[in-house]
Design a protein around this motif. Structure first.
Motif, PDB file in Angstrom:
ATOM      1  N   SER A  24       0.793  -1.222   0.000  1.00 38.58           N
ATOM      2  CA  SER A  24       0.000   0.000   0.000  1.00 38.58           C
ATOM      3  C   SER A  24       0.833   1.283   0.000  1.00 38.58           C
ATOM      4  CB  SER A  24      -0.892   0.013   1.239  1.00 38.58           C
ATOM      5  OG  SER A  24      -0.080  -0.024   2.409  1.00 38.58           O
ATOM      6  N   HIS A  25       0.325   2.279  -0.714  1.00 40.23           N
ATOM      7  CA  HIS A  25       0.685   3.687  -0.569  1.00 40.23           C
ATOM      8  C   HIS A  25       2.153   3.986  -0.896  1.00 40.23           C
ATOM      9  CE1 HIS A  25      -3.336   3.747   0.870  1.00 40.23           C
ATOM     10  NE2 HIS A  25      -3.050   3.069   1.961  1.00 40.23           N
ATOM     11  N   GLY A  26       2.774   4.894  -0.170  1.00 42.22           N
ATOM     12  CA  GLY A  26       4.105   5.392  -0.502  1.00 42.22           C
ATOM     13  C   GLY A  26       4.060   6.883  -0.786  1.00 42.22           C
ATOM     14  N   LEU A  27       5.225   7.463  -1.016  1.00 44.65           N
ATOM     15  CA  LEU A  27       5.321   8.900  -1.249  1.00 44.65           C
ATOM     16  C   LEU A  27       4.600   9.314  -2.529  1.00 44.65           C
ATOM     17  CD1 LEU A  27       9.072   9.489  -0.320  1.00 44.65           C
ATOM     18  CD2 LEU A  27       7.115  10.564   0.811  1.00 44.65           C
ATOM     19  N   VAL A  28       3.935  10.480  -2.460  1.00 48.02           N
ATOM     20  CA  VAL A  28       3.290  11.071  -3.628  1.00 48.02           C
ATOM     21  C   VAL A  28       3.585  12.566  -3.651  1.00 48.02           C
ATOM     22  CG1 VAL A  28       1.398   9.415  -3.881  1.00 48.02           C
ATOM     23  CG2 VAL A  28       1.142  11.358  -2.343  1.00 48.02           C
ATOM     24  N   SER A  29       3.450  13.135  -4.827  1.00 44.72           N
ATOM     25  CA  SER A  29       3.640  14.573  -5.007  1.00 44.72           C
ATOM     26  C   SER A  29       2.298  15.278  -4.838  1.00 44.72           C
ATOM     27  CB  SER A  29       4.211  14.850  -6.401  1.00 44.72           C
ATOM     28  OG  SER A  29       4.379  16.229  -6.605  1.00 44.72           O
ATOM     29  N   ILE A  30       2.257  16.293  -3.958  1.00 42.30           N
ATOM     30  CA  ILE A  30       1.039  17.036  -3.661  1.00 42.30           C
ATOM     31  C   ILE A  30       1.086  18.391  -4.360  1.00 42.30           C
ATOM     32  CG2 ILE A  30      -0.396  18.017  -1.838  1.00 42.30           C
ATOM     33  CD1 ILE A  30      -0.293  14.956  -1.850  1.00 42.30           C
ATOM     34  N   HIS A  31       0.031  18.711  -5.064  1.00 38.95           N
ATOM     35  CA  HIS A  31      -0.044  19.968  -5.832  1.00 38.95           C
ATOM     36  C   HIS A  31      -0.613  21.080  -4.962  1.00 38.95           C
ATOM     37  CE1 HIS A  31       0.743  18.115  -9.866  1.00 38.95           C
ATOM     38  NE2 HIS A  31       0.405  17.031  -9.178  1.00 38.95           N
ATOM     39  N   PRO A  32      -0.328  22.336  -5.284  1.00 39.49           N
ATOM     40  CA  PRO A  32       0.474  22.827  -6.410  1.00 39.49           C
ATOM     41  C   PRO A  32       1.964  22.928  -6.104  1.00 39.49           C
ATOM     42  CG  PRO A  32      -0.524  24.680  -5.292  1.00 39.49           C
ATOM     43  CD  PRO A  32      -1.008  23.453  -4.573  1.00 39.49           C
ATOM     44  N   GLY A  33       2.362  22.775  -4.815  1.00 40.41           N
ATOM     45  CA  GLY A  33       3.755  23.001  -4.464  1.00 40.41           C
ATOM     46  C   GLY A  33       4.672  21.845  -4.785  1.00 40.41           C
ATOM     47  N   ARG A  34       4.087  20.697  -5.136  1.00 41.31           N
ATOM     48  CA  ARG A  34       4.829  19.478  -5.479  1.00 41.31           C
ATOM     49  C   ARG A  34       5.692  18.978  -4.319  1.00 41.31           C
ATOM     50  NH1 ARG A  34       4.436  18.165 -10.855  1.00 41.31           N
ATOM     51  NH2 ARG A  34       4.825  16.109  -9.955  1.00 41.31           N
ATOM     52  N   GLU A  35       5.164  19.124  -3.085  1.00 42.11           N
ATOM     53  CA  GLU A  35       5.847  18.544  -1.943  1.00 42.11           C
ATOM     54  C   GLU A  35       5.645  17.024  -1.967  1.00 42.11           C
ATOM     55  OE1 GLU A  35       4.217  22.591  -0.897  1.00 42.11           O
ATOM     56  OE2 GLU A  35       3.324  20.692  -1.562  1.00 42.11           O
ATOM     57  N   TRP A  36       6.657  16.309  -1.461  1.00 43.92           N
ATOM     58  CA  TRP A  36       6.557  14.850  -1.385  1.00 43.92           C
ATOM     59  C   TRP A  36       6.073  14.462   0.001  1.00 43.92           C
ATOM     60  CZ3 TRP A  36       6.847  11.979  -5.652  1.00 43.92           C
ATOM     61  CH2 TRP A  36       7.444  12.556  -6.776  1.00 43.92           C
ATOM     62  N   GLU A  37       4.953  13.751   0.041  1.00 43.87           N
ATOM     63  CA  GLU A  37       4.344  13.395   1.320  1.00 43.87           C
ATOM     64  C   GLU A  37       3.966  11.919   1.337  1.00 43.87           C
ATOM     65  OE1 GLU A  37       0.998  15.804   2.217  1.00 43.87           O
ATOM     66  OE2 GLU A  37       2.105  17.711   2.107  1.00 43.87           O
ATOM     67  N   PHE A  38       4.098  11.317   2.528  1.00 41.59           N
ATOM     68  CA  PHE A  38       3.551   9.978   2.707  1.00 41.59           C
ATOM     69  C   PHE A  38       2.033  10.073   2.782  1.00 41.59           C
ATOM     70  CE2 PHE A  38       7.844   9.145   4.550  1.00 41.59           C
ATOM     71  CZ  PHE A  38       8.196   8.105   3.699  1.00 41.59           C
ATOM     72  N   GLN A  39       1.376   8.975   2.419  1.00 36.46           N
ATOM     73  CA  GLN A  39      -0.086   8.982   2.375  1.00 36.46           C
ATOM     74  C   GLN A  39      -0.726   8.604   3.712  1.00 36.46           C
ATOM     75  OE1 GLN A  39      -1.811   7.221  -1.261  1.00 36.46           O
ATOM     76  NE2 GLN A  39       0.276   6.995  -2.047  1.00 36.46           N
ATOM     77  N   ARG A  40       0.061   8.085   4.650  1.00 36.56           N
ATOM     78  CA  ARG A  40      -0.488   7.674   5.931  1.00 36.56           C
ATOM     79  C   ARG A  40       0.352   8.248   7.068  1.00 36.56           C
ATOM     80  NH1 ARG A  40      -4.049   7.015   3.090  1.00 36.56           N
ATOM     81  NH2 ARG A  40      -5.397   5.190   2.811  1.00 36.56           N
ATOM     82  N   PRO A  41      -0.295   8.663   8.170  1.00 39.82           N
ATOM     83  CA  PRO A  41       0.442   9.235   9.302  1.00 39.82           C
ATOM     84  C   PRO A  41       1.141   8.164  10.121  1.00 39.82           C
ATOM     85  CG  PRO A  41      -1.879   9.074   9.842  1.00 39.82           C
ATOM     86  CD  PRO A  41      -1.758   8.639   8.411  1.00 39.82           C
TER      87      PRO A  41
ATOM     88  N   ALA B 271      -5.241  13.001 -15.381  1.00 34.93           N
ATOM     89  CA  ALA B 271      -4.403  14.062 -15.961  1.00 34.93           C
ATOM     90  C   ALA B 271      -5.109  15.405 -15.997  1.00 34.93           C
ATOM     91  CB  ALA B 271      -3.970  13.658 -17.372  1.00 34.93           C
ATOM     92  N   ASN B 272      -6.409  15.424 -16.126  1.00 35.39           N
ATOM     93  CA  ASN B 272      -7.154  16.684 -16.240  1.00 35.39           C
ATOM     94  C   ASN B 272      -7.668  17.201 -14.901  1.00 35.39           C
ATOM     95  OD1 ASN B 272      -6.839  16.686 -19.081  1.00 35.39           O
ATOM     96  ND2 ASN B 272      -8.592  15.298 -19.289  1.00 35.39           N
ATOM     97  N   SER B 273      -7.342  16.507 -13.831  1.00 31.39           N
ATOM     98  CA  SER B 273      -7.823  16.918 -12.517  1.00 31.39           C
ATOM     99  C   SER B 273      -7.045  18.125 -12.009  1.00 31.39           C
ATOM    100  CB  SER B 273      -7.678  15.767 -11.522  1.00 31.39           C
ATOM    101  OG  SER B 273      -7.990  16.183 -10.212  1.00 31.39           O
ATOM    102  N   THR B 274      -7.720  18.955 -11.237  1.00 28.03           N
ATOM    103  CA  THR B 274      -7.066  20.092 -10.587  1.00 28.03           C
ATOM    104  C   THR B 274      -6.970  19.880  -9.074  1.00 28.03           C
ATOM    105  OG1 THR B 274      -9.184  21.261 -10.400  1.00 28.03           O
ATOM    106  CG2 THR B 274      -7.843  21.709 -12.362  1.00 28.03           C
ATOM    107  N   GLU B 275      -7.375  18.711  -8.585  1.00 34.02           N
ATOM    108  CA  GLU B 275      -7.314  18.422  -7.159  1.00 34.02           C
ATOM    109  C   GLU B 275      -5.863  18.327  -6.705  1.00 34.02           C
ATOM    110  OE1 GLU B 275      -9.890  18.198  -5.143  1.00 34.02           O
ATOM    111  OE2 GLU B 275     -11.438  18.367  -6.691  1.00 34.02           O
ATOM    112  N   ARG B 276      -5.599  18.789  -5.492  1.00 33.82           N
ATOM    113  CA  ARG B 276      -4.234  18.768  -4.972  1.00 33.82           C
ATOM    114  C   ARG B 276      -3.716  17.346  -4.772  1.00 33.82           C
ATOM    115  NH1 ARG B 276      -3.587  18.262   0.563  1.00 33.82           N
ATOM    116  NH2 ARG B 276      -1.749  19.613   0.488  1.00 33.82           N
ATOM    117  N   ASP B 277      -4.642  16.390  -4.560  1.00 32.39           N
ATOM    118  CA  ASP B 277      -4.230  15.010  -4.330  1.00 32.39           C
ATOM    119  C   ASP B 277      -4.443  14.137  -5.560  1.00 32.39           C
ATOM    120  OD1 ASP B 277      -6.973  14.972  -4.328  1.00 32.39           O
ATOM    121  OD2 ASP B 277      -7.170  13.654  -2.589  1.00 32.39           O
ATOM    122  N   ARG B 278      -4.379  14.738  -6.745  1.00 29.44           N
ATOM    123  CA  ARG B 278      -4.681  13.958  -7.953  1.00 29.44           C
ATOM    124  C   ARG B 278      -3.693  12.816  -8.183  1.00 29.44           C
ATOM    125  NH1 ARG B 278      -3.706  19.274  -9.519  1.00 29.44           N
ATOM    126  NH2 ARG B 278      -1.878  19.774 -10.788  1.00 29.44           N
ATOM    127  N   GLU B 279      -2.439  12.956  -7.716  1.00 29.55           N
ATOM    128  CA  GLU B 279      -1.494  11.863  -7.904  1.00 29.55           C
ATOM    129  C   GLU B 279      -1.726  10.745  -6.879  1.00 29.55           C
ATOM    130  OE1 GLU B 279       2.557  12.946  -8.735  1.00 29.55           O
ATOM    131  OE2 GLU B 279       1.950  14.659  -9.948  1.00 29.55           O
TER     132      GLU B 279
END
Length: 460
Positions: free
Chosen positions: A105-122, A194-202
């Motif tokens: 499950s999960h792993g690091l993802v890029s969060i928009h718009p700043g493209r910070e790398w965050e884990f998906q679980r605390p 690809a067409n999403s504008t949500e910050r968590d689209r990745e």
């Protein structure tokens, strides 16, 4: 919880929710407000739905309703009423024989718009789901290959070299980026939103990429490994989830739980570890977009202190993944949930100084080699009664027999327990049986005379 979710999406709050328990069917029905399902068929509500499910199920257990399965509807109708999915194999694509995708499950993802790398679980009780599940996937892969001769594919890359964009180890990255590197031209797999504008689209891309990769490979099965979370700290144990419209998913989930229970509770430290008896229907994207039998295994709750300690224990990890492998292998073979159990052993009578071989029949699917272990539980005063073991290397070593003896002078019953113990430590419940030892007399020529109806048995 629902209102916080809506406000984070800039939507109206004050949503309605109702819950009721059908005590006859042992089903907890959760009815959520239809308005929460606006937009497209994405994964934005999966986590909230799961947390509601586990929290209310824990409260139902505390209230005395017993272990319930949960059913979530929206305005009285299932999710599939609002969003249809094609769950059939693509035309002309045959599944690869004995192949399986294992997804950690999960792993690091890029969060928009700043493209910070965050884990998906605390982090919870020293565990981060993103980082602990790859170790479980590694162990499961080994068992699938060694015990089931399966071809195993992985959704995440479990290596220590660095992902070039984040400069973090590949083992920390989510599946999306591994598949992006592996299949750069297949944006339909790893860039669905690809067409999403949500910050968590990745994040949504990551969830969707796992079953899409399984479909691309045309594997026979998909096993997704997660650790569970709940707002109720008492919620604990192993769960499995399937897609309601895929009957094979349900069968696979039930088989995984059956043998996870068998293997986990065989370990001395986990004899009472709770494993659900049946899998549940849920709306996980990993199952909902996979064209093959697939199941989400929630190994244990990282939000529960006892479960978290188990998740960090290599003994628990090995036992749980042996259980998943065994369930998947026997599911493929068309077999059912058959816990290891020895059949009753009929009592026998033996003259002193004699022995007799007795068959030990059993049901189940033990891991060979096995041992037939006989333990004395009732030895007459002054007698010597020795425990015994018979080692059986393969299923072809037939029949499975133990040798019972009467080596003491006199007449008395001896009580024994016999059980089957396999290579993984799985033990059948002990079967109690009796040997009635009978004193013999001798004729004028010194030959033994047996009691009526008892023939002398030769020593084994």
């Amino acid at each position: 919880m629902l209102d916080r979710f809506q406000l984070a999406r800039s939507k109206s709050a004050n949503l309605a929710v109702a819950a009721s328990v059908d005590l006859v069917r042992q089903v907890l029905v959760i009815d959520l407000d239809r308005r929460i399902l606006d937009g497209e068929d994405d994964h934005s509500f999966e986590d909230i739905e799961q947390r509601i499910r586990t929290a209310l199920a824990a409260y139902a257990l505390q209230a005395g309703a017993g272990e319930v399965v949960t059913e979530i509807v929206y305005g009285g109708k299932p999710y599939s009423h609002y969003f249809q999915r094609d769950l059939q194999f693509r035309q002309g694509v045959a599944p690869l024989g004995n192949s399986v995708l294992v997804s950690a499950s999960h792993g690091l993802v890029s969060i928009h718009p700043g493209r910070e790398w965050e884990f998906q679980r605390p982090l919870s009780h020293g565990i981060r789901e993103d980082l602990i599940t790859p170790g479980y996937a590694e162990e499961l892969q080994t068992f699938l290959q060694d015990r089931g001769s399966a071809s195993v594919y992985r959704a995440r890359r479990n290596t220590g070299d660095l992902h070039p964009d984040s400069m973090r180890p590949w083992s920390e990255m989510s599946a999306r980026y591994h598949l992006m590197s592996l299949l750069p031209d297949r944006t339909d797999i790893w860039h669905h939103f690809a067409n999403s504008t949500e910050r968590d689209r990745e994040v949504k891309d990551d969830i969707r990429s796992r079953p899409y990769y399984a479909n691309h490979l045309a594997v026979e099965g998909m096993l997704s490994l997660h650790t569970n979370a709940s707002d109720s700290p008492s919620a604990r144990g192993t769960r499995a989830y399937y897609h309601a419209n895929k009957q094979a998913d349900r069968e696979l989930g039930d088989m995984a739980l059956c043998y996870m229970h068998e293997l986990i509770t065989a370990q001395d430290a986990y004899t009472e570890f709770p494993v659900a008896a049946k899998s549940e229907a849920a709306r996980h994207g990993e199952n909902g977009f996979a064209h093959m039998p697939s199941v989400v295994i929630e190994i244990a709750f990282h939000t529960n202190a006892e479960d978290a300690a188990a998740l960090l224990d290599p003994v628990f990890r090995t036992a749980s993944m042996k259980g998943v492998e065994k369930g998947y292998r026997l599911f493929r073979e068309g077999k059912g949930c058959v816990p290891l159990k020895a059949e009753p052993i009929q009592g026998i009578q033996l003259p002193q100084g004699s022995s007799q071989q007795v068959d030990v029949a059993f049901e189940g699917y033990p891991q060979y080699p096995i041992e037939l272990v006989t333990t004395n539980v009732g030895c007459p005063p002054g007698w010597t009664c020795s425990d015994g073991k018979v080692h059986i290397t393969t299923p072809d070593d037939k029949p499975s027999q133990i040798t019972l003896r009467c080596e003491n002078a006199g007449s008395a019953p001896i009580l024994w327990d016999t059980r089957v113990v396999d290579a993984d430590g799985v033990k059948s419940p002990p079967v109690r049986h009796v040997v009635q030892c009978i004193r013999t007399s001798r004729g004028s020529n010194g030959a033994p005379i047996s009691p009526a109806g008892v023939e002398p048995a030769s020593a084994g």
